[in-house]
Enzyme design. Structure first.
Site, PDB file in Angstrom:
ATOM      1  N   HIS A  98      -1.080   2.137   1.054  1.00  0.00           N
ATOM      2  CA  HIS A  98       0.230   2.170   0.396  1.00  0.00           C
ATOM      3  C   HIS A  98       1.160   3.084   1.171  1.00  0.00           C
ATOM      4  O   HIS A  98       0.746   3.774   2.107  1.00  0.00           O
ATOM      5  CB  HIS A  98       0.116   2.569  -1.081  1.00  0.00           C
ATOM      6  CG  HIS A  98      -0.415   3.947  -1.321  1.00  0.00           C
ATOM      7  ND1 HIS A  98      -1.718   4.314  -1.056  1.00  0.00           N
ATOM      8  CD2 HIS A  98       0.184   5.069  -1.818  1.00  0.00           C
ATOM      9  CE1 HIS A  98      -1.899   5.587  -1.389  1.00  0.00           C
ATOM     10  NE2 HIS A  98      -0.769   6.061  -1.833  1.00  0.00           N
ATOM     11  N   HIS A 110       2.859   5.828   0.559  1.00  0.00           N
ATOM     12  CA  HIS A 110       3.057   7.257   0.321  1.00  0.00           C
ATOM     13  C   HIS A 110       2.714   8.041   1.587  1.00  0.00           C
ATOM     14  O   HIS A 110       1.795   7.692   2.326  1.00  0.00           O
ATOM     15  CB  HIS A 110       2.195   7.729  -0.851  1.00  0.00           C
ATOM     16  CG  HIS A 110       2.857   7.531  -2.185  1.00  0.00           C
ATOM     17  ND1 HIS A 110       2.159   7.427  -3.365  1.00  0.00           N
ATOM     18  CD2 HIS A 110       4.173   7.427  -2.531  1.00  0.00           C
ATOM     19  CE1 HIS A 110       3.000   7.262  -4.375  1.00  0.00           C
ATOM     20  NE2 HIS A 110       4.223   7.251  -3.893  1.00  0.00           N
ATOM     21  N   ASP A 156       1.201  10.793   2.364  1.00  0.00           N
ATOM     22  CA  ASP A 156      -0.114  11.364   2.681  1.00  0.00           C
ATOM     23  C   ASP A 156      -1.105  10.322   3.155  1.00  0.00           C
ATOM     24  O   ASP A 156      -2.231  10.640   3.518  1.00  0.00           O
ATOM     25  CB  ASP A 156      -0.677  12.142   1.482  1.00  0.00           C
ATOM     26  CG  ASP A 156      -0.831  11.293   0.229  1.00  0.00           C
ATOM     27  OD1 ASP A 156      -0.017  10.389   0.010  1.00  0.00           O
ATOM     28  OD2 ASP A 156      -1.780  11.552  -0.549  1.00  0.00           O
ATOM     29  N   HIS A 157      -0.679   9.049   3.195  1.00  0.00           N
ATOM     30  CA  HIS A 157      -1.514   7.970   3.720  1.00  0.00           C
ATOM     31  C   HIS A 157      -0.891   7.329   4.965  1.00  0.00           C
ATOM     32  O   HIS A 157      -1.483   6.429   5.541  1.00  0.00           O
ATOM     33  CB  HIS A 157      -1.724   6.891   2.651  1.00  0.00           C
ATOM     34  CG  HIS A 157      -2.470   7.389   1.447  1.00  0.00           C
ATOM     35  ND1 HIS A 157      -3.784   7.059   1.191  1.00  0.00           N
ATOM     36  CD2 HIS A 157      -2.092   8.219   0.447  1.00  0.00           C
ATOM     37  CE1 HIS A 157      -4.181   7.648   0.076  1.00  0.00           C
ATOM     38  NE2 HIS A 157      -3.172   8.367  -0.386  1.00  0.00           N
ATOM     39  N   HIS A 207      -0.824   1.734  -9.186  1.00  0.00           N
ATOM     40  CA  HIS A 207      -0.415   3.059  -8.733  1.00  0.00           C
ATOM     41  C   HIS A 207       1.090   3.156  -8.992  1.00  0.00           C
ATOM     42  O   HIS A 207       1.683   2.274  -9.617  1.00  0.00           O
ATOM     43  CB  HIS A 207      -0.761   3.228  -7.252  1.00  0.00           C
ATOM     44  CG  HIS A 207      -0.546   4.617  -6.729  1.00  0.00           C
ATOM     45  ND1 HIS A 207      -0.985   5.734  -7.386  1.00  0.00           N
ATOM     46  CD2 HIS A 207       0.079   5.070  -5.593  1.00  0.00           C
ATOM     47  CE1 HIS A 207      -0.655   6.809  -6.688  1.00  0.00           C
ATOM     48  NE2 HIS A 207      -0.012   6.426  -5.602  1.00  0.00           N
ATOM     49  N   ASP A 239      -4.873   4.750  -3.577  1.00  0.00           N
ATOM     50  CA  ASP A 239      -4.656   5.464  -4.831  1.00  0.00           C
ATOM     51  C   ASP A 239      -4.569   4.461  -5.978  1.00  0.00           C
ATOM     52  O   ASP A 239      -3.899   3.426  -5.865  1.00  0.00           O
ATOM     53  CB  ASP A 239      -3.361   6.273  -4.759  1.00  0.00           C
ATOM     54  CG  ASP A 239      -3.454   7.422  -3.770  1.00  0.00           C
ATOM     55  OD1 ASP A 239      -4.509   7.543  -3.102  1.00  0.00           O
ATOM     56  OD2 ASP A 239      -2.478   8.179  -3.658  1.00  0.00           O
TER      57      ASP A 239
END
Length: 360
Positions: A62, A64, A66-67, A184, A254
């Protein structure tokens, strides 16, 4: 073919000195497939035994940060670690918006890769009115993409969702990769990697009794081909045991609900599932689109999983063995909660390596 998982970043949110942002590598013989690429992933790769130059597929769960924030930098670093003239195109799979993110990042930073890459976005082909009625986290319709591709972008492809609600990314070299949507705060994906049936075990003693010398002929018949020896044809069925089921692993982004993955994830050997917070914080976790250990166990039971690996751990949980100050919690509490109702659970930590054995 050997399958080996290496967890390069197991933390949720921002990277920390003890736990990197999300990044997991799967080594398959000479290839490396990367799942997510949070900030700092290239440094984690350099500290590991995974070779950057062998990365040929990247899967983003996804959008976001942090990914994802480590991806442009990693793509530039690969340039320094591979013979560019012989490198095949890097294939990158993920949700809508991935191609645009890479175009903006690479173009505005004037990055030169020297090798080609292809982007595959997993999308819904639905009309605008239907899409407008969807909550943001369920909307996989294509998003506007900057017109100017990066000069090293070889292709931009859309993979439509199938009637059963899943996506088929590809099927090659006896491995099929599919995906399904997760719940999510933004569109999120879970990937299922499934190996096709494998030949049965070779009865070496029987081959030797037939006078076949150990060597290339052994390998040939084990791969399913007939061999000739002393004027006789020996068939695989003569010396191989029953066909074996291939390996199957599932890697989730997530999520607070992975029910759409249940059908294609059945009988998985390893389920890699997030466990951001402990069970007492379940309500807050669900509100934020995350899971607790008991939620991961529920998913594993629904999919008849053999093993769970928990990852994407809140940075407030300290690594195993680290001294705790008053009020601090160890990551072990998450593992203990999962083991209350599922025996075969392990807690991932940075640089943990897990072999995925062939089923016997």
């Amino acid at each position: 073919m050997e399958w080996k998982l290496t967890f390069l970043g197991t933390g949720a949110g921002l990277p920390s000195p003890a736990r990197g942002a999300s990044c997991t590598a799967l080594q398959l013989q000479g290839d490396v497939w990367l799942f997510d690429c949070g900030e700092g992933s290239q440094v984690q790769l350099m500290r590991s035994t995974v070779r950057l130059g062998k990365i040929n597929k990247i899967f983003i769960t996804h959008m976001h940060g942090d990914h994802l924030f480590g991806l442009p930098g990693l793509m530039c670093t690969i340039t320094q670690n591979v013979a560019l003239e012989s490198k095949p195109a890097l294939k990158i799979y993920g949700p809508p918006g991935l191609a645009g993110f890479l175009r903006q990042s690479l173009n505005l930073s004037y990055s030169i890769l020297g090798y080609k890459y292809e982007v595959f976005e997993l999308v819904d082909e639905i009309d605008e009115e239907t899409a407008a009625g969807l909550p943001p986290e369920s909307n996989f319709t294509p998003v506007p993409t900057p017109e100017a591709p990066h000069h090293d972008e070889a292709a931009y492809n859309l993979i439509p969702r199938q009637p059963d609600g899943t996506w088929l990314l590809f099927a090659e070299d006896n491995i099929r990769v599919r995906a399904a949507a997760l719940k999510h705060r933004v569109p999120s994906l879970g990937f299922v990697l499934e190996e096709g049936p494998l030949p049965g075990k070779l009865d070496a003693a029987k081959l030797i009794a037939l006078g076949v010398p150990q060597g290339p002929l052994f390998a040939k018949i084990k791969s399913g081909q007939n061999i000739e020896h002393n004027g006789s044809v020996i068939k695989p069925a003569d010396v191989l045991g029953p066909e074996r089921r291939g390996r199957k692993i599932t890697i989730l982004g997530d999520t607070s609900d992975c029910t759409q993955l249940y059908n294609i994830g059945q009988n998985v050997d390893i389920l890699i599932h997030e466990a951001t917070n402990e069970n007492k914080d379940m309500e807050k976790s669900v509100q934020n689109g995350h899971s607790t250990p008991s939620m991961a166990v529920d998913c594993a039971k629904a999919m008849c999983a053999k093993k769970i690996i928990l990852y994407h751990l809140s940075q407030r949980y300290k690594p195993v063995g680290e001294p705790l100050k008053e009020g601090e919690l160890s990551v072990e509490c998450l593992l203990e909660e999962a083991k209350l109702s599922f025996d075969n659970v392990i807690m991932a930590y940075d640089f943990l390596t897990v072999n995925v054995p062939v089923n016997n």
